[in-house]
Every structure is written in C-alpha cells, then in structure tokens.
Design a protein around this motif. Sequence first.
Motif, PDB file in Angstrom:
ATOM      1  N   ALA A 154      59.734  43.280  41.912  1.00  0.00           N
ATOM      2  CA  ALA A 154      59.925  43.442  42.889  1.00  0.00           C
ATOM      3  C   ALA A 154      58.276  42.778  44.019  1.00  0.00           C
ATOM      4  O   ALA A 154      57.316  43.113  42.541  1.00  0.00           O
ATOM      5  N   GLY A 155      58.596  42.641  45.076  1.00  0.00           N
ATOM      6  CA  GLY A 155      57.635  42.533  45.266  1.00  0.00           C
ATOM      7  C   GLY A 155      57.090  40.402  45.066  1.00  0.00           C
ATOM      8  O   GLY A 155      58.008  40.043  45.327  1.00  0.00           O
ATOM      9  N   LYS A 156      55.839  40.440  45.418  1.00  0.00           N
ATOM     10  CA  LYS A 156      55.631  38.921  45.749  1.00  0.00           C
ATOM     11  C   LYS A 156      54.886  37.870  44.096  1.00  0.00           C
ATOM     12  O   LYS A 156      54.048  38.902  43.448  1.00  0.00           O
ATOM     13  N   SER A 157      54.741  36.788  44.352  1.00  0.00           N
ATOM     14  CA  SER A 157      54.089  35.934  43.172  1.00  0.00           C
ATOM     15  C   SER A 157      52.677  36.293  42.959  1.00  0.00           C
ATOM     16  O   SER A 157      52.314  36.072  44.696  1.00  0.00           O
ATOM     17  N   PHE A 158      51.996  35.568  41.649  1.00  0.00           N
ATOM     18  CA  PHE A 158      50.557  35.584  42.698  1.00  0.00           C
ATOM     19  C   PHE A 158      50.248  34.614  43.189  1.00  0.00           C
ATOM     20  O   PHE A 158      50.975  33.467  43.174  1.00  0.00           O
ATOM     21  N   HIS A 159      49.065  34.049  44.041  1.00  0.00           N
ATOM     22  CA  HIS A 159      48.939  33.451  45.088  1.00  0.00           C
ATOM     23  C   HIS A 159      47.803  33.516  45.444  1.00  0.00           C
ATOM     24  O   HIS A 159      47.031  34.016  45.554  1.00  0.00           O
ATOM     25  N   TRP A 160      47.332  31.776  45.175  1.00  0.00           N
ATOM     26  CA  TRP A 160      45.853  31.518  44.859  1.00  0.00           C
ATOM     27  C   TRP A 160      45.349  30.465  45.904  1.00  0.00           C
ATOM     28  O   TRP A 160      46.192  29.403  46.328  1.00  0.00           O
ATOM     29  N   THR A 161      44.408  30.823  47.042  1.00  0.00           N
ATOM     30  CA  THR A 161      44.169  30.159  47.681  1.00  0.00           C
ATOM     31  C   THR A 161      42.770  28.982  47.982  1.00  0.00           C
ATOM     32  O   THR A 161      41.694  30.195  47.753  1.00  0.00           O
ATOM     33  N   GLY A 162      42.455  27.900  47.538  1.00  0.00           N
ATOM     34  CA  GLY A 162      41.458  27.752  47.209  1.00  0.00           C
ATOM     35  C   GLY A 162      41.249  26.016  47.792  1.00  0.00           C
ATOM     36  O   GLY A 162      42.522  25.066  48.389  1.00  0.00           O
ATOM     37  N   SER A 163      39.524  25.708  47.520  1.00  0.00           N
ATOM     38  CA  SER A 163      39.455  24.608  48.211  1.00  0.00           C
ATOM     39  C   SER A 163      37.812  23.944  47.652  1.00  0.00           C
ATOM     40  O   SER A 163      37.369  24.211  46.719  1.00  0.00           O
ATOM     41  N   ASN A 192      34.147  19.531  41.832  1.00  0.00           N
ATOM     42  CA  ASN A 192      33.730  19.846  40.936  1.00  0.00           C
ATOM     43  C   ASN A 192      33.909  21.015  40.147  1.00  0.00           C
ATOM     44  O   ASN A 192      33.871  21.993  39.200  1.00  0.00           O
ATOM     45  N   GLU A 193      34.061  22.085  41.479  1.00  0.00           N
ATOM     46  CA  GLU A 193      34.553  23.231  40.925  1.00  0.00           C
ATOM     47  C   GLU A 193      35.077  24.423  42.486  1.00  0.00           C
ATOM     48  O   GLU A 193      35.031  23.639  43.889  1.00  0.00           O
ATOM     49  N   ALA A 194      36.017  24.847  42.290  1.00  0.00           N
ATOM     50  CA  ALA A 194      37.319  24.785  42.736  1.00  0.00           C
ATOM     51  C   ALA A 194      35.933  26.575  44.301  1.00  0.00           C
ATOM     52  O   ALA A 194      35.163  26.992  43.553  1.00  0.00           O
ATOM     53  N   ASP A 195      36.510  26.456  45.629  1.00  0.00           N
ATOM     54  CA  ASP A 195      35.766  27.374  46.309  1.00  0.00           C
ATOM     55  C   ASP A 195      37.284  28.309  46.842  1.00  0.00           C
ATOM     56  O   ASP A 195      38.469  27.842  47.004  1.00  0.00           O
ATOM     57  N   THR A 196      37.124  28.698  45.558  1.00  0.00           N
ATOM     58  CA  THR A 196      38.215  30.197  46.182  1.00  0.00           C
ATOM     59  C   THR A 196      38.273  30.913  47.635  1.00  0.00           C
ATOM     60  O   THR A 196      37.219  32.051  48.337  1.00  0.00           O
ATOM     61  N   LEU A 197      39.402  30.998  48.217  1.00  0.00           N
ATOM     62  CA  LEU A 197      39.650  31.707  49.900  1.00  0.00           C
ATOM     63  C   LEU A 197      40.176  33.237  49.781  1.00  0.00           C
ATOM     64  O   LEU A 197      39.787  33.755  50.448  1.00  0.00           O
ATOM     65  N   ALA A 198      41.235  32.999  48.845  1.00  0.00           N
ATOM     66  CA  ALA A 198      42.222  34.397  48.987  1.00  0.00           C
ATOM     67  C   ALA A 198      42.358  34.165  47.378  1.00  0.00           C
ATOM     68  O   ALA A 198      42.977  33.119  46.869  1.00  0.00           O
ATOM     69  N   THR A 199      42.568  35.242  46.825  1.00  0.00           N
ATOM     70  CA  THR A 199      43.224  35.308  45.420  1.00  0.00           C
ATOM     71  C   THR A 199      44.114  37.076  45.741  1.00  0.00           C
ATOM     72  O   THR A 199      43.436  37.967  46.216  1.00  0.00           O
ATOM     73  N   GLU A 200      45.488  36.278  45.640  1.00  0.00           N
ATOM     74  CA  GLU A 200      46.112  38.009  45.978  1.00  0.00           C
ATOM     75  C   GLU A 200      47.522  37.474  44.558  1.00  0.00           C
ATOM     76  O   GLU A 200      48.322  36.704  44.042  1.00  0.00           O
ATOM     77  N   LEU A 201      46.833  39.363  43.704  1.00  0.00           N
ATOM     78  CA  LEU A 201      47.137  38.750  42.603  1.00  0.00           C
ATOM     79  C   LEU A 201      48.889  39.587  43.065  1.00  0.00           C
ATOM     80  O   LEU A 201      49.899  38.900  42.154  1.00  0.00           O
TER      81      LEU A 201
END
Lengths: 313, 313
Positions: A74-83, A89-98
């Motif tokens: 129950a609940g939501k899956s891991f969701h990563w938001t990045g740019s 060469n490197e992601a800027d992580t905007l949100a990490t919803e575990l």
Amino acid sequence: MSIVVVGSVAFDSIETPSGRVDHALGGAATHFALAASYFTQVRVIGVVGEDFTAANEDVLKKRGVDTSGIEHVAGKSFHWTGSYTRTLNEADTLATELNVFETFTPKIPASYRDSEFLFLANIDPKLQARVRREMSKVKMVCGDTMNYWIKDHSAALAEVLVDLDVLLINDGEAKMLAEDANLVRAAQKILEMGVKSLIVKHGEYGATVFFSGRSFPGAKPETCATPFRAPALPLAEVVDPTGAGDSFAGGFFGYLASQNGALTPANFRKAMFYGGVMGSFAVEKFGTERTQKLTRGDIDARFEQFRALSHLD
Amino acid sequence: MSIVVVGSVAFDSIETPSGRVDHALGGAATHFALAASYFTQVRVIGVVGEDFTAANEDVLKKRGVDTSGIEHVAGKSFHWTGSYTRTLNEADTLATELNVFETFTPKIPASYRDSEFLFLANIDPKLQARVRREMSKVKMVCGDTMNYWIKDHSAALAEVLVDLDVLLINDGEAKMLAEDANLVRAAQKILEMGVKSLIVKHGEYGATVFFSGRSFPGAKPETCATPFRAPALPLAEVVDPTGAGDSFAGGFFGYLASQNGALTPANFRKAMFYGGVMGSFAVEKFGTERTQKLTRGDIDARFEQFRALSHLD
C-alpha cells in the motif's frame, strides 16, 4: 544461469536539454534487469506501490524478467525528480520521494535461491549485506553504491565491499571512497578493502577495470592482471543519462553470466564492452524506452562499433 | 622524412603535488621535438634569449634535433610559471613572461624547406598561417591552438583551420571553438571549418579522432571513416602534466612521418597510440627529463601496454 538483482523499481520525472518525461518507469533494478535480459535470465527483488500498474510490470515480463520478487504494498512507488539541464554529466536532484521504498525489506522468493549470480544495486549497504548473506551460495556478486553511503554509512559499506567480486562505481565515488585524488592509487586502496575487482565508470570516456591479486572462483590467475579500459561510444545526442550506469552493469554482468561463469580474462573484457554497449543504448531515449526494444542483432552490431572504435586492427 | 615544428622554446617554473622545479627547459616546440625525435628527423623554429645556454640546446641536439632554426636574440627567453597544486587536470598560470617571444617572427632556414611535414604548435594563428604559406609544399600539416586564440582571435584562427590536416586540441577547447557542449556535434562543426581530421585530447582518458569526408593526400577514402579512440595509461603518479599534449602530438606526428607518409587508417590509429605513449612518459618526471632519456625499446614496450589495456584479444 540466472542473476538476482535487488534494488529500486521506481518512477522518474526527468528534464534534459532534449525534453522532459513524467513518471517514466525507472529505478536501478529496472534498468539493470532490462539490459541484462538480452543475455541471461534475470530475477528482480524490489518493492512498488499501488501506482505500479500491470502495464509497468509487463515491460519487464515481456523481456522474460522474473518479477515474482517485486513486492506490492500500500502506498506510492519511489519517485525521483531530476534535471540535467545544467550538465548532462550529473543530475540535479529536485525531489526524492522514497514512499514505499523507505521501509524496503528485501524478501528473496524460494524460487530465486538457485541463482548463481547476484547484483546488489545501489541501496542501503545493510540491506545489500543481508541479501548477500541469504544468497550465500551464489558464484559471483557484483555491487554498486553511491556518494551518500560512502560518506555517511562507511562502516556498513565496508562489510559489503569485503565480499564483492566486482564493485562498479564512477570516478568521483572511487576517489571519495579511497580518499585519494589519483585514480590508480584509489583503485589500489579499494581493492585492499576486499573488493576483488573494481570497475570505474568514466561516463562518456568509458570504464576501466582494476584487478586485485585475488582470483575469482573458477578464474585463472591471469584474470587478475593489468587494467583494461573499454571505450564509450561518442554520441551526437544524449537524450537522458538516467540509468546508463545500471544498464552498463546489466550488459556487463548479463554477458558474464551467459558464459556459464567462465570468468576468463577474455570474457571479462568482452563483458566490459557489452556494458558500454548497453549504456550507449540507454541514453538514446528517455527512461527505459530504448532498452525495452532492442534485438541481439542491434547489440552485436554496436559491439562491433566499439571494437572498431578501439582496436588497431 | 622530416618534420618542421614552429613554437615556443621556453623555461618553465612549475609546482605540482610531487614537488617543484625552477627554470626547467620547456615550451611546446621542445616537448614536441623531443617526443617526435624517437621516430623521425625534427627541425625546430623558435626564438630564445641570452639565458638559453649551449647545455639547453644540447638537450635537443643529443636527440638529433636540428636546432639551426632557433634564433638567439638579446633579452630573456619565454618564462612560464604555473601550479598544479589545485588540480592536475589544469594549470593555474602564475606568471607569463613572454620576453623575446613577444616579438617572435618565425624565420625558416633554407635547409628546412625540403621537409614533408609541418607542426604548428600553439602560437599566434597569424604566425601559424604565415609559416604554413611559406612551407606550401609540405605533404601534411598538424596544428594546435588554445582558448586564448579561440576566444579573441577567431578570424585569424579560421584561416589556419581551413588548411589543416590534423587539429589537436582538448575537450574544452573543442567545445569552445564549436560553441557546442556535445563533443560529437562540436567535432562535426570543426570539421566543417576545413580541418580534415580532429584529435580531441581527453587527458587521463585518452584521445579521440574524428574524420571529415575529405581524404588526406595519399590516403584512401576509408581513412575518413568512424572515429577512433586511443586510451591513456592509468598512472599512480602524475609528477608534472606540462607538455603532455605536445608530447602526444610529437609521438603521433613523428610516427606518421616515419611511415613515409602512408596515411592509412591502420597507421593513423597506431600513431594515436604512440601519441598516448609519449604523453604517458612526459608526465612521469618534471619538464623534459623523462622524454630526454628513452629508448625505442621503452617506447615499444609501453605501446604493447596500451594494446593490452584496450584490446579484447
């Protein structure tokens, strides 16, 4: 021959200079499994929430991946938001919803226990160590990690490293882990931590493997000789770098597993090339789009491109 | 077969994590000439001041380098002071004393006019273009440049590029010259400027050559095919990176010239490896110390290391 992979199965929202995608299927275990599926049987251990649909799971099933170890809770899956708009060469992580991944407790299905190969994707080293112990009969274990675990969980990580056949990390992680700015010295220090071989990924410049003096099970001593470097393919457009490293690991480990565990120097080198090949496909489209729809012919044609790119004759 | 090189003959004061050296013999033409001298006859065009001793000149003469084109004038030689203590990947320039180099006007000795190969080291593109015109009968011209000329002297540089067989620059310079952050697209744009082939140096990751569709004199069309990447040797200690790029150019162009101008794809690839080999020696000691005292046996043994590092079989 089959590989068990434990790691994240997730959704990624990604922006790059080529565009953007929302809630695309992603996660380290997903990228690894799809890439390795072109070489061998893959079995996934992960956790997803109610937003993970049958269509999402079918992406893996269509490639013959065993998803019975993906727990639905129950609940939501891991969701990563990045740019990647600043640099590819490197992601800027905007949100990490575990979400459901925060309390992930890997459970190994009984049907997975006869697997010969184990890939520990980038998760809490305590979980990596536990899965490693429970899968004590595997022939070979490869693992990944990241800056976060290196920096703040080094004791737990050390217990994983002591038992790894292959550690796959990037330049910055290797230098951070060894606390040495020179890559060769950093590699020596990491091999002294117990890792039998270290693959350092250089992004667009390929990857280098360094061997310890300790041979793998079944390997001849000459496996543990001089370093070897596989190139990466120069690409005119990198659409989305997400998952390139996990795809590299999938191609590398998938090919090795497909050789019945013949860990010869020649097979190890070819496996590095197949890693580069799968990484090069992964970045050509968003998410797993490109890696879902390859043929072994596509893969072997690109393998020959890698050979032409790097070989004198 | 002989190569004429025009460029700086200088003294360098350098600090690196391995130590420091004061007024060591350096300059692009010096590093290039010493590296190329293991493969072919080299003739230098440059200018030095009264501080340039017979012992300095003997370093070149002992390697069979023709120094009759080094003009001696009143004043001090070019003196560069730099530090690599922040990072070995990039020098911090502390002082640039151009001295006699400020008014350098290359003069080509009559005895140099029969040379088949020309290397335009990193100097004012106006001077590069003039030497190129005066040596109009050479079979092949390679050139180098740097950010300073790319940024503020682009029109003069464009006149050099249109006529170059091989341009050797690093990643940052290629991207700046093409105004494109993607290396493959940058390479395409530079080839459209007239350069027949572009070698992009990646420092510790090796170098990649991109070919235009325009074949070299004497080359078969297949010369101009897919890119090729030569590795660099992973080294546990880089003592002094100064001159690595010029040593690469010397090994590359020296080997090509030694093949009687047979610009086959196979020779071009081998030349790239010899470039990497000479670059790897250059950084092992300060200044030109290591490159002064090699044997062809040392060089060919390291060439085999490069092959083992990069080849599947």
